[in-house]
Design an enzyme around this catalytic site. Structure first.
Site, PDB file in Angstrom:
ATOM      1  N   HIS A   1      75.209  21.380  45.173  1.00  0.00           N
ATOM      2  CA  HIS A   1      74.779  22.363  44.174  1.00  0.00           C
ATOM      3  C   HIS A   1      74.892  23.754  44.776  1.00  0.00           C
ATOM      4  CE1 HIS A   1      71.138  21.362  46.529  1.00  0.00           C
ATOM      5  NE2 HIS A   1      70.967  22.661  46.468  1.00  0.00           N
TER       6      HIS A   1
ATOM      7  N   GLU B   1      70.919  31.523  50.095  1.00  0.00           N
ATOM      8  CA  GLU B   1      69.512  31.401  50.508  1.00  0.00           C
ATOM      9  C   GLU B   1      69.394  31.675  52.000  1.00  0.00           C
ATOM     10  OE1 GLU B   1      68.272  27.460  48.793  1.00  0.00           O
ATOM     11  OE2 GLU B   1      67.066  28.883  47.633  1.00  0.00           O
TER      12      GLU B   1
HETATM   13 ZN   LIG Z   1      69.972  24.002  47.585  1.00  0.00          ZN
END
Ligand SMILES: [Zn+2]
Length: 242
Positions: free
Chosen positions: A106, A112
């Site tokens: 994903h 992040e």
């Molecule tokens: Zn993730």
């Protein structure tokens, strides 16, 4: 009989509610995920949380990534939290003398994890699990450049509606979603979404993969203006090795 019958009906009616729903969460206030449910306590109290800013890695002579990959049937869904591809199982990662099988991958926009403080426009997470259901995640950063053919296939198939799954016409080989140079950073971390479970073996590729500006924009649109990126978490004495 009548009583028994109505009891049965009652049980049937109650069944859908027997499973306690996980608390709803979103990316408006990720710093408060830990307050949404006792199940999410690690989001607030964990000391091995992901993502992180990867810096000052310690050289540890890591083995080459032992991946066995091939084209596989896949389906794509925007589940409201991410754009996720669920693959027919079989791709494997050998790590710590154990075999991990690829379950899904994903995307997060923007990235992040950071590398030396640098945030990338997109990060792919390839989620593997071993027989004990322990997780290993390979993170891949994307940079603006030439279009990525596999990303193109995925975006073409992505349903406009949330929670609607579409089977991909072509089988998906994740090889072209990974850099040719497979050097990586390794650290211990967590899921980056509630319940923020720890014990995840993180492997983040040092080299990014390119995607066109239009492809990166398409992920941004699919995942919303707010994006789906949890802020970086403190290291608390963890080491990153390379
Ligand atoms: Zn993730």
């Amino acid at each position: 009989m009548k009583i028994k019958h109505s009891l049965f009906a009652l049980l049937l009616a109650a069944a859908p509610y027997a499973h306690v729903q996980a608390a709803a969460w979103d990316y408006a206030q990720p710093q408060h995920w830990g307050d949404l449910s006792p199940d999410f306590h690690l989001c607030k109290q964990g000391v091995n949380q992901s993502p992180i800013d990867i810096r000052q890695a310690v050289y540890a002579r890591l083995p080459a990534l032992a991946l066995e990959l091939q084209a596989r049937q896949a389906a794509i869904v925007n589940n409201g939290h991410t754009v996720q591809v669920n693959l027919q199982q079989g791709d494997t990662l050998k790590l710590d003398d154990e075999t991990f099988t690829l379950k899904q991958f994903h995307f997060h926009t923007p990235s992040e994890n950071l590398i030396d403080g640098k945030r990338y426009p997109l990060e792919g997470h390839f989620v593997f699990s071993n027989q004990q259901q322990q997780l290993a995640v390979i993170g891949v950063m994307f940079v603006t450049g030439s279009a990525n053919p596999v990303l193109g296939t995925l975006l073409d198939a992505l349903p406009a509606q949330v929670d609607q799954s579409a089977t991909l016409q072509e089988d998906v080989d994740i090889t072209s979603l990974l850099p040719v140079d497979r050097h990586y950073f390794r650290f211990s971390g967590s899921l980056t979404t509630p319940p923020c479970s720890e014990g995840v073996r993180w492997l983040v590729m040092k080299q990014p993969v390119s995607a066109s500006a239009a492809q990166l924009q398409a992920f941004s649109v699919a995942l919303g203006a707010q994006g789906n990126s949890r802020p970086v978490q403190p290291l608390y004495g963890r080491l990153v090795v390379e």
